[in-house]
Design an enzyme around this catalytic site. Structure first.
Site, PDB file in Angstrom:
ATOM      1  NE  ARG A 148       9.808   9.904  -5.859  1.00 34.94           N
ATOM      2  CZ  ARG A 148      10.729   9.309  -5.124  1.00 34.94           C
ATOM      3  NH1 ARG A 148      11.851   9.940  -4.849  1.00 34.94           N
ATOM      4  NH2 ARG A 148      10.534   8.098  -4.656  1.00 34.94           N
ATOM      5  CG  ASP A 193      -1.612   5.695   0.724  1.00 29.01           C
ATOM      6  OD1 ASP A 193      -0.381   5.550   0.876  1.00 29.01           O
ATOM      7  OD2 ASP A 193      -2.152   5.726  -0.400  1.00 29.01           O
ATOM      8  CB  SER A 216      -1.336   8.910  -0.482  1.00 24.22           C
ATOM      9  OG  SER A 216      -2.339   8.728   0.480  1.00 24.22           O
TER      10      SER A 216
HETATM   11  C1  BGC Z   1       3.054   7.410  -3.406  1.00 28.37           C
HETATM   12  C2  BGC Z   1       2.966   6.706  -2.074  1.00 28.37           C
HETATM   13  C3  BGC Z   1       1.567   6.161  -1.873  1.00 28.37           C
HETATM   14  C4  BGC Z   1       1.133   5.328  -3.062  1.00 28.37           C
HETATM   15  C5  BGC Z   1      -0.278   4.797  -2.922  1.00 28.37           C
HETATM   16  C6  BGC Z   1       2.539   6.522  -4.522  1.00 28.37           C
HETATM   17  O1  BGC Z   1       2.513   7.242  -5.722  1.00 28.37           O
HETATM   18  O2  BGC Z   1       4.391   7.770  -3.676  1.00 28.37           O
HETATM   19  O3  BGC Z   1       3.295   7.587  -1.020  1.00 28.37           O
HETATM   20  O4  BGC Z   1       1.565   5.365  -0.721  1.00 28.37           O
HETATM   21  O5  BGC Z   1       1.204   6.102  -4.237  1.00 28.37           O
HETATM   22  O6  BGC Z   1      -1.194   5.810  -2.774  1.00 28.37           O
END
Ligand code: BGC
Length: 492
Positions: free
Chosen positions: A194, A232, A179
């Site tokens: 990142r 996610d 995620s």
């Molecule tokens: C991330 C995403 C993720 C979201 C929820 C964010 O900080 O960059 O990739 O989908 O959090 O988990």
């Protein structure tokens, strides 16, 4: 213990802690405290700071939409609008057993998913809490931890009484939900752009995390084949559609926040050279947490938000996420409280050092404060005495709850702007659609879904009632393996 409006007792918090609560018949005459009047003045000031008018919301929605369109048009934008190489919707008839491992912002989950078709499924799962140290330790060690947890899960669910019955040499398909923003050129590949959500594991940004994880899987000799790496939000989109075919958008409102939706390939100009059939649809992982990062032109950031940003491990980044997600809301309230302590408004004459510690106030406590059903706000008494050794007057408790409400409401209304941007772009207002949601804020914060809905009505008017959010667990997504088997590979 049943909640009583008087007396003493304990309450169980969502994190499993017991809070002692007690009521007093007299409201702290012995402690000096600010008058209700002073608190009312501060509340008015904070209301102005945290309230979003419908007009402001419409402006944010509009610039959000332009940002999304830019991300589809050009590569390397702040909101990257990542093509996921997940094509089309599941049919709902997918069946079989799949393993899923999910590295989120707070927990690692390992799940065995048994898809039964007709939108039905069963999930067996184990959850492991990630420590702050693990988030900063070497990246490869983090993936080793994932593989080791998967090994424990497989071992403990195998054998005669277990639910896993693998023939010698047999391998189970494994989906990896990672995620964090990853640039993908196929469904089983992802270069970490990142870290977000306070992670900082070195030697991972810029690397192919699927390859790193594969290395850890090999190290533990696991009977699995890594078939897909997805975000996610993508997982939630696919899983939500499996159970509710009206789903068009998915959001995560948890430690972080983000959305994914199904886009027409012909409307993703930046991948036109790949030669993918324009008539197909592909999931886009928006990474909308990055909206308004660095330039800070569109979002109403208060001095508390700016302070959180500046003291974070990634200043300037994830500007939208920092106003919305579970990692930050508790800290916003804590900063307001600290300012009011300094100004001599709250907790006069008490030792306030415990609440002055950074991140001492978890967002879960805001949820509890907002859901306190008692007239005397017993839950809030319990929270402040248990966690911060502070006595509160009823006026202070009402005041604190009102601030929590302002922070929670702003988060939900900003989330509505993001959803509104996708709805507007895709033209979903007339016929309506479902928005599959997951994450601790959405699932546990009282009234979060209702406030999103109210926000959508403020943006679009009554027609917004055609758009509704629903809760969906994302674990069942690994059926996207079927897409890979269909032979769809592409390179950016
Ligand atoms: C991330 C995403 C993720 C979201 C929820 C964010 O900080 O960059 O990739 O989908 O959090 O988990």
């Amino acid at each position: 213990m049943p909640l009583s409006r008087r007396g003493s007792g304990t309450l169980l918090t969502p994190t499993g802690q017991h809070l002692a609560m007690h009521t007093r018949t007299q409201d702290d005459e012995s402690l000096p405290h600010a008058t209700k009047r002073t608190m009312t003045d501060h509340l008015r000031r904070l209301e102005t700071l945290f309230t979003l008018t419908p007009q402001r919301m419409r402006m944010i929605t509009q610039s959000f939409r332009e940002t999304l369109e830019n991300g589809l048009e050009k590569v390397d934008q702040v909101v990257p609008m990542i093509p996921t190489f997940v094509f089309g919707w599941p049919s709902g008839q997918e069946q079989g057993d799949y393993l899923a491992i999910d590295l989120g912002g707070t927990n690692l989950r390992v799940c065995l998913v048994h898809l039964q078709g007709k939108g039905k499924f069963e999930v067996t799962q184990s959850k492991y809490r990630l420590s702050e140290e693990q988030k900063q330790d070497e990246g490869q060690k983090l993936f080793d931890f994932c593989a080791e947890s998967l090994k424990t899960f497989i071992d403990s669910n195998s054998g005669e009484d277990g639910i896993l019955h693998l023939e010698p040499g047999e391998k189970l398909p494994l989906g990896f939900t990672f995620s964090y923003p990853c640039k993908q050129n196929s469904i089983d590949h992802g270069i970490l752009i990142r870290w977000t959500k306070g992670f900082g594991a070195p030697n991972t940004e810029g690397e192919n995390v699927a390859e790193m994880f594969q290395k850890s899987l090999d190290k533990f000799e696991l009977p699995v084949t890594l078939t897909a790496l997805i975000n996610d939000t993508t997982g939630t989109l696919i899983a939500s559609h499996y159970v509710n075919p009206h789903t068009r958008i998915a959001c995560i409102f948890g430690t972080g926040c983000n959305a994914a939706y199904m886009e027409h390939v012909k409307d993703i100009p930046k991948i036109k050279d790949l030669g993918i059939d324009g008539g197909m649809d592909m999931v886009i992982n928006c990474e909308w947490g990055a909206f308004d990062s660095f330039e800070h032109e569109h979002l109403p950031r208060s001095k508390y938000d700016i302070s959180i940003d500046e003291s974070s491990n990634k200043p300037g980044e994830q500007a939208f996420e920092k106003l919305i997600s579970g990692r930050y809301l508790g800290e916003i309230l804590r900063l307001v409280i600290c300012e009011l302590i300094d100004d001599g408004i709250l907790f006069l004459g008490q030792n306030t050092y415990k609440v002055e510690v950074t991140n001492a106030l978890d967002t879960a406590l805001l949820s509890l404060m907002e859901s306190d059903p008692t007239e005397e706000l017993l839950m809030i008494i319990g929270i402040f005495s248990h966690f911060f050794a502070l006595e509160t007057t009823l006026a202070e408790r009402q005041f604190l709850r009102a601030i929590a409400r302002l922070i929670g409401r702003r988060a939900a209304r900003l989330s509505a702007c993001g959803i509104g941007a996708i709805v507007g772009k895709m033209g979903y207002l007339e016929n309506g659609c479902a928005v599959g949601c997951d994450g601790s804020l959405y699932n546990k914060y009282p009234g979060f879904a209702g406030r999103i809905q109210e926000g959508l009505v403020d943006i679009f008017g009554e027609k917004a009632r055609n758009i509704y959010t629903h809760h969906c667990r994302r674990w069942i997504w690994p059926m996207t393996k079927a897409r890979k088997d269909a032979g769809i590979h592409a390179h950016l």
